[in-house]
Write a protein that holds these residues in place. Structure first.
Motif, PDB file in Angstrom:
ATOM      1  N   ASP A   4     -22.663  -5.356 -19.479  1.00 26.88           N
ATOM      2  CA  ASP A   4     -21.332  -4.787 -19.640  1.00 26.88           C
ATOM      3  C   ASP A   4     -21.313  -3.436 -18.928  1.00 26.88           C
ATOM      4  OD1 ASP A   4     -18.695  -4.496 -20.427  1.00 26.88           O
ATOM      5  OD2 ASP A   4     -19.110  -4.728 -22.556  1.00 26.88           O
ATOM      6  N   VAL A   5     -20.141  -2.804 -18.870  1.00 28.40           N
ATOM      7  CA  VAL A   5     -19.994  -1.502 -18.221  1.00 28.40           C
ATOM      8  C   VAL A   5     -19.227  -0.596 -19.171  1.00 28.40           C
ATOM      9  CG1 VAL A   5     -19.017  -0.284 -16.235  1.00 28.40           C
ATOM     10  CG2 VAL A   5     -19.925  -2.579 -15.939  1.00 28.40           C
ATOM     11  N   ASN A   6     -19.700   0.650 -19.345  1.00 28.18           N
ATOM     12  CA  ASN A   6     -18.969   1.575 -20.210  1.00 28.18           C
ATOM     13  C   ASN A   6     -17.941   2.364 -19.399  1.00 28.18           C
ATOM     14  OD1 ASN A   6     -20.370   3.708 -19.008  1.00 28.18           O
ATOM     15  ND2 ASN A   6     -21.658   4.105 -20.776  1.00 28.18           N
ATOM     16  N   ASP A   7     -17.229   3.269 -20.069  1.00 29.23           N
ATOM     17  CA  ASP A   7     -16.156   4.033 -19.426  1.00 29.23           C
ATOM     18  C   ASP A   7     -16.640   4.904 -18.278  1.00 29.23           C
ATOM     19  OD1 ASP A   7     -14.422   2.912 -21.244  1.00 29.23           O
ATOM     20  OD2 ASP A   7     -14.415   4.645 -22.580  1.00 29.23           O
ATOM     21  N   THR A   8     -17.908   5.293 -18.298  1.00 31.55           N
ATOM     22  CA  THR A   8     -18.437   6.132 -17.227  1.00 31.55           C
ATOM     23  C   THR A   8     -19.082   5.300 -16.123  1.00 31.55           C
ATOM     24  OG1 THR A   8     -20.517   6.474 -18.427  1.00 31.55           O
ATOM     25  CG2 THR A   8     -18.775   8.117 -18.759  1.00 31.55           C
ATOM     26  N   ARG A   9     -18.886   3.961 -16.170  1.00 26.59           N
ATOM     27  CA  ARG A   9     -19.352   3.004 -15.153  1.00 26.59           C
ATOM     28  C   ARG A   9     -20.859   2.799 -15.152  1.00 26.59           C
ATOM     29  NH1 ARG A   9     -15.890  -0.516 -14.176  1.00 26.59           N
ATOM     30  NH2 ARG A   9     -16.890  -1.013 -12.209  1.00 26.59           N
ATOM     31  N   GLY A  11     -18.385  -2.020  -7.559  1.00 28.40           N
ATOM     32  CA  GLY A  11     -18.577  -0.597  -7.815  1.00 28.40           C
ATOM     33  C   GLY A  11     -17.271   0.135  -8.061  1.00 28.40           C
ATOM     34  N   PRO A  12     -17.373   1.382  -8.434  1.00 31.08           N
ATOM     35  CA  PRO A  12     -18.641   2.098  -8.541  1.00 31.08           C
ATOM     36  C   PRO A  12     -19.377   1.733  -9.826  1.00 31.08           C
ATOM     37  CG  PRO A  12     -16.841   3.551  -9.176  1.00 31.08           C
ATOM     38  CD  PRO A  12     -16.210   2.246  -8.723  1.00 31.08           C
ATOM     39  N   LEU A  13     -20.692   1.625  -9.718  1.00 29.70           N
ATOM     40  CA  LEU A  13     -21.563   1.340 -10.856  1.00 29.70           C
ATOM     41  C   LEU A  13     -22.732   2.304 -10.840  1.00 29.70           C
ATOM     42  CD1 LEU A  13     -21.874  -2.542 -10.556  1.00 29.70           C
ATOM     43  CD2 LEU A  13     -20.473  -1.275 -12.190  1.00 29.70           C
ATOM     44  N   ILE A  14     -23.196   2.686 -12.023  1.00 31.32           N
ATOM     45  CA  ILE A  14     -24.406   3.495 -12.153  1.00 31.32           C
ATOM     46  C   ILE A  14     -25.432   2.633 -12.867  1.00 31.32           C
ATOM     47  CG2 ILE A  14     -25.426   5.599 -13.099  1.00 31.32           C
ATOM     48  CD1 ILE A  14     -22.531   6.784 -13.019  1.00 31.32           C
ATOM     49  N   MET A  15     -26.542   2.363 -12.170  1.00 27.20           N
ATOM     50  CA  MET A  15     -27.590   1.518 -12.731  1.00 27.20           C
ATOM     51  C   MET A  15     -28.819   2.389 -12.960  1.00 27.20           C
ATOM     52  SD  MET A  15     -27.073  -1.955 -10.479  1.00 27.20           S
ATOM     53  CE  MET A  15     -27.963  -1.258  -9.138  1.00 27.20           C
ATOM     54  N   SER A  16     -29.046   2.723 -14.218  1.00 29.80           N
ATOM     55  CA  SER A  16     -30.223   3.510 -14.566  1.00 29.80           C
ATOM     56  C   SER A  16     -31.008   2.736 -15.616  1.00 29.80           C
ATOM     57  CB  SER A  16     -29.799   4.893 -15.088  1.00 29.80           C
ATOM     58  OG  SER A  16     -28.851   4.780 -16.125  1.00 29.80           O
ATOM     59  N   ASN A  17     -32.191   3.244 -15.952  1.00 31.59           N
ATOM     60  CA  ASN A  17     -32.958   2.592 -17.009  1.00 31.59           C
ATOM     61  C   ASN A  17     -32.108   2.487 -18.264  1.00 31.59           C
ATOM     62  OD1 ASN A  17     -35.241   2.379 -15.433  1.00 31.59           O
ATOM     63  ND2 ASN A  17     -36.205   4.198 -16.250  1.00 31.59           N
ATOM     64  N   PRO A  27     -27.914  10.216 -18.049  1.00 25.69           N
ATOM     65  CA  PRO A  27     -27.404  10.934 -19.215  1.00 25.69           C
ATOM     66  C   PRO A  27     -26.364  10.156 -19.999  1.00 25.69           C
ATOM     67  CG  PRO A  27     -26.144  11.593 -17.317  1.00 25.69           C
ATOM     68  CD  PRO A  27     -27.103  10.501 -16.875  1.00 25.69           C
ATOM     69  N   ALA A  28     -26.227   8.863 -19.738  1.00 23.23           N
ATOM     70  CA  ALA A  28     -25.130   8.103 -20.338  1.00 23.23           C
ATOM     71  C   ALA A  28     -25.331   7.860 -21.812  1.00 23.23           C
ATOM     72  CB  ALA A  28     -25.002   6.764 -19.627  1.00 23.23           C
ATOM     73  N   THR A  29     -24.258   7.691 -22.491  1.00 20.79           N
ATOM     74  CA  THR A  29     -24.285   7.232 -23.881  1.00 20.79           C
ATOM     75  C   THR A  29     -23.247   6.138 -24.004  1.00 20.79           C
ATOM     76  OG1 THR A  29     -22.701   8.920 -24.544  1.00 20.79           O
ATOM     77  CG2 THR A  29     -25.035   9.450 -24.852  1.00 20.79           C
ATOM     78  N   ILE A  30     -23.428   5.256 -24.938  1.00 21.30           N
ATOM     79  CA  ILE A  30     -22.475   4.170 -25.149  1.00 21.30           C
ATOM     80  C   ILE A  30     -21.218   4.730 -25.767  1.00 21.30           C
ATOM     81  CG2 ILE A  30     -22.090   1.990 -26.377  1.00 21.30           C
ATOM     82  CD1 ILE A  30     -24.144   1.832 -24.112  1.00 21.30           C
ATOM     83  N   ASN A  31     -20.082   4.330 -25.228  1.00 17.06           N
ATOM     84  CA  ASN A  31     -18.788   4.768 -25.784  1.00 17.06           C
ATOM     85  C   ASN A  31     -18.262   3.775 -26.783  1.00 17.06           C
ATOM     86  OD1 ASN A  31     -18.868   6.966 -24.112  1.00 17.06           O
ATOM     87  ND2 ASN A  31     -17.640   6.003 -22.517  1.00 17.06           N
TER      88      ASN A  31
END
Length: 161
Positions: free
Chosen positions: A117-122, A81-87, A157-161
């Motif tokens: 993978d993990v994006n910049d916002t984790r 972590g930190p990780l954000i796991m959403s749909n 609210p994530a988007t791919i960077n």
């Protein structure tokens, strides 16, 4: 010093025949929604998987039909972590590009592989590769400007960077 806790995320396989069944069993489908799944197990290193549902509009509901994506060659990404796991979401239009667009040799995939993978916002998301079964072993179909890259979008609210 305390060891940092980690989670393992499988590389996951989604058969094209299962994707077509999802489309056929989800009237009005507009996107595929992937939710995290943790199997009942005694193996404390068992990685997280995904379950795929169809989101149907205009009813704004999820299909009761779903698929559990299977692990691919026991490959896993271990993350701390930190990780954000959403749909995670792939639109129907993007999914159709992935499964119906031929490569330069005219081949279409037999299955998709979701690579964590993990994006910049984790946010945890998945890169999607297209695979074809071949006599000498399965092969990744070459990149295509229509289908490469198509990734899952961790939302909201994530988007791919």
């Amino acid at each position: 010093m305390d060891e940092i806790q980690t989670l393992k995320f499988f590389w996951l396989k989604y058969e094209i025949s299962a994707i077509r069944n999802m489309i056929n069993n989800s009237p009005g489908i507009d996107s595929f929604v992937f939710s995290y799944f943790f199997a009942s197990t005694t193996d404390d290193s068992k990685p997280l998987q995904l379950i795929a549902y169809g989101h149907m509009s205009p009813a704004n509901q999820y299909s009761s039909y779903y698929d559990t994506l299977e692990d691919y060659n026991n490959n896993a990404l271990e993350l701390s972590g930190p990780l954000i796991m959403s749909n995670n979401v792939i639109s129907l239009a993007d999914m159709l590009l992935l499964i119906d667009t031929p490569d330069p040799d005219g081949d279409k995939p037999d299955y998709l592989v979701f690579i964590p993978d993990v994006n910049d916002t984790r946010h945890v998301y998945y890169d999607v590769d297209r695979y074809k079964r071949a006599g000498s072993g399965d092969v990744v179909l070459p990149g295509n400007p229509l289908t490469d890259p198509i990734n899952t979008n961790p939302s909201p609210p994530a988007t791919i960077n």
